[in-house]
Design an enzyme around this catalytic site. Sequence first.
Site, PDB file in Angstrom:
ATOM      1  N   GLU A  21       0.854  -1.198   0.000  1.00  0.00           N
ATOM      2  CA  GLU A  21       0.000   0.000   0.000  1.00  0.00           C
ATOM      3  C   GLU A  21       0.887   1.245   0.000  1.00  0.00           C
ATOM      4  OE1 GLU A  21      -3.598   0.791   2.696  1.00  0.00           O
ATOM      5  OE2 GLU A  21      -2.141   2.262   3.425  1.00  0.00           O
ATOM      6  N   ARG A  36     -15.863   3.375   3.246  1.00  0.00           N
ATOM      7  CA  ARG A  36     -16.681   4.485   3.725  1.00  0.00           C
ATOM      8  C   ARG A  36     -15.819   5.722   3.924  1.00  0.00           C
ATOM      9  NH1 ARG A  36     -18.790   4.862   9.828  1.00  0.00           N
ATOM     10  NH2 ARG A  36     -16.615   5.476  10.035  1.00  0.00           N
ATOM     11  N   ALA A  91     -19.899   1.842   3.317  1.00  0.00           N
ATOM     12  CA  ALA A  91     -19.199   1.241   2.176  1.00  0.00           C
ATOM     13  C   ALA A  91     -20.132   0.326   1.369  1.00  0.00           C
ATOM     14  CB  ALA A  91     -17.980   0.474   2.668  1.00  0.00           C
TER      15      ALA A  91
END
Length: 287
Positions: free
Chosen positions: A17, A106, A124
């Site tokens: 990430e 979300r 979400a």
Amino acid sequence: MKISDILAKGRPSVSFEIFPPKRDMPFDGIRDTVSRLAQQKPAFMSVTYGASGNACANTVEVASFVQECGISALAHLTCLTSSRDRIADEIKALRSASVENILCLRGDMPKDSTEPPPGFFRHAVDLVHALRPSGFCLGGACYPERHPDCAHMEEDIAYLRDKVDAGLDFLTTQMFFDNNVYFRYLAKLRDRGVTVPVIAGIMPVTNGRQIERICRLSGTSLPNRFKSIVDRYGDTPQAMLDAGVAYATEQIVDLFANGANAVHVYTMNRPEVAERIMRNLRGILDD
Ligand code: FAD
């Protein structure tokens, strides 16, 4: 390539990430970071979208550059602070950049608000419903130690199951520092009928003081073994780096040895950390 196809191979895989630079910040640094990380041949690279309710920027651009480096990109997308028009624009831009994977999130409310503006998605799951017909491979977030907004684990898992049933292909976990927490959670998910792959999120800790605050906010527990490391080395950056890389490596080896096939490393844009971990895992990943 779709992440569902990567995971279907059933081989141990490590993905990374990264976060994009803030709006109007130079792009050169992130290009160097992505290029160096790409040389490690991760299974895919995910690119975050804003944080803590801050305005997002550059996710599509960075995801596009990840693809140019020959690595499949996973673009994060949050809905609590993005209008439906904005979401539609992001989807169009991702499609043009040939990005095939979206992490449906979300996000968090900005500090000065308590409600999303009228017409915005609230959870979400709403984003997953909206994106399912799009043909993208869709992922979502899950929380082995429960999401802090939800009082009970069972309730959190029930909502998670709704989110998966809405059309998720995989989940990625919040960071955890005790693998037993992951394995117990995974067993619970399987028992409650959540059958999609659950990628284990691993944070190599290189800043001892910062991690205590992050864990407090996210509800992540710190095992005593880990606390001793932070207490002993937290004020010595080089020692904490060595210890953080060793701890993360050990967690990953144990996850693979016990049947978890997919690990996502929160690199915090530090290629030198990812490089050291991948060097430690080379024989295992080539096995
Ligand atoms: P949801 O799935 O909507 O769940 C949030 C809370 O609402 C949970 O407590 C859940 O139990 C509850 N809930 C769900 N559905 C309902 C319902 N129908 N009714 C009532 N309650 C419900 N943040 C960013 O800003 N940018 C990022 O790029 C980013 N990337 C992340 C990547 C990963 C792997 C993870 C684990 C987190 C990431 N986050 C990111 C943080 C995330 O946005 C926050 O944790 C956020 O608070 C929750 O997002 P969610 O998608 O899990 O929300």
